[in-house]
Scaffold this active site. Structure first.
Site, PDB file in Angstrom:
ATOM      1  CG  ASN A  84      -2.279   0.619   0.934  1.00  0.00           C
ATOM      2  OD1 ASN A  84      -2.338   1.693   0.329  1.00  0.00           O
ATOM      3  ND2 ASN A  84      -3.355  -0.004   1.365  1.00  0.00           N
ATOM      4  CG  HIS A 114      23.887   3.810  11.532  1.00  0.00           C
ATOM      5  ND1 HIS A 114      24.642   4.242  10.467  1.00  0.00           N
ATOM      6  CD2 HIS A 114      22.595   3.841  11.119  1.00  0.00           C
ATOM      7  CE1 HIS A 114      23.847   4.535   9.457  1.00  0.00           C
ATOM      8  NE2 HIS A 114      22.595   4.290   9.822  1.00  0.00           N
ATOM      9  CB  ALA A 168      -1.941  -0.856  12.994  1.00  0.00           C
ATOM     10  CB  THR A 173      13.065  -5.684  17.892  1.00  0.00           C
ATOM     11  OG1 THR A 173      12.396  -6.389  18.954  1.00  0.00           O
ATOM     12  CG2 THR A 173      12.545  -4.247  17.840  1.00  0.00           C
ATOM     13  CE  LYS A 174      14.502  -9.671  21.719  1.00  0.00           C
ATOM     14  NZ  LYS A 174      14.351 -10.183  23.104  1.00  0.00           N
ATOM     15  NE  ARG A 188       6.810  -7.260  25.104  1.00  0.00           N
ATOM     16  CZ  ARG A 188       8.064  -7.536  25.441  1.00  0.00           C
ATOM     17  NH1 ARG A 188       8.520  -8.770  25.269  1.00  0.00           N
ATOM     18  NH2 ARG A 188       8.850  -6.613  25.945  1.00  0.00           N
ATOM     19  NE  ARG A 191      -5.990 -14.569  19.119  1.00  0.00           N
ATOM     20  CZ  ARG A 191      -6.452 -14.903  17.922  1.00  0.00           C
ATOM     21  NH1 ARG A 191      -6.096 -16.048  17.363  1.00  0.00           N
ATOM     22  NH2 ARG A 191      -7.274 -14.104  17.260  1.00  0.00           N
TER      23      ARG A 191
END
Length: 204
Positions: A84, A114, A168, A173-174, A188, A191
């Protein structure tokens, strides 16, 4: 291949101001600008530009635009990919996106990193008079059948499993496992997505 480009793709510290990389980025940025200014009704021209920008794409891939990429040819998207408005992909390292992936507005996929210490991060003067900094990156992979909702950011080195939904505004990060619903900053897993999530009274 330019030594700095090879280092960049390998995730090693490299000089982004090298003439080869600077020229490549400029060409890509100009093509992005041209794509963004081309009316949707001019399907042929938009197709020509996006095929040049992202040569590794499956059938049915669609980029609404505006788009902003750094190199473009480090991006691979699968069949029936959909992006989009306002997609940003900083592809200093490979970005691999599977089939049937949907990206909402304002999604950012960023591979650059960086140094945390300013002594290594700050701009410095090179022997040839150029000012540059050193950076590095990590690749990103997004599996088949994922939906990333509006304003999702995917950080360097992340792998998102198949069939995931990212809520949203989330910042991934993992790594995330297959078929999960993940939200938040950092994202996170809430479920697993199961057959119970199928909508009733739906066409299929």
């Amino acid at each position: 291949m330019d030594t700095n480009r090879q280092k960049m793709l390998n995730g090693q510290p490299y000089d982004p101001s090298s003439p080869d990389l600077a020229k490549h980025r400029q060409q890509t940025h100009e093509l992005c600008l041209e794509y963004n200014q081309t009316p949707e009704s001019d399907v042929q021209k938009r197709t020509e530009i996006i095929t040049t920008l992202v040569p590794h794409q499956g059938a049915g891939a669609y980029f609404q635009g505006p788009i902003q990429f750094d190199y473009g040819d480090n991006i691979t998207v699968g069949q029936n990919f959909y992006a989009n408005f306002n997609l940003t992909i900083l592809d200093v390292c490979p970005v691999k996106i599977g089939d049937n992936v949907m990206l909402g507005p304002n999604v950012t996929i960023a591979t650059p990193l960086h140094p945390l210490t300013f002594q290594q991060r700050n701009v410095r003067l090179q022997a040839d008079g150029r000012e540059t900094n050193y950076e590095y990156g990590q690749p990103i992979t997004i599996g088949d059948n994922c939906w990333l909702a509006a304003n999702v950011t995917v950080c360097p080195g992340v792998t998102i499993g198949e069939g995931c939904v990212i809520g949203a505004g989330s910042v991934v990060t993992k790594d995330l496992p297959d078929n999960c619903l993940a939200v938040g900053s950092p994202a996170r897993v809430i479920r697993q997505i199961t057959a119970d999530d199928r909508l009733t009274d739906f066409p299929y």
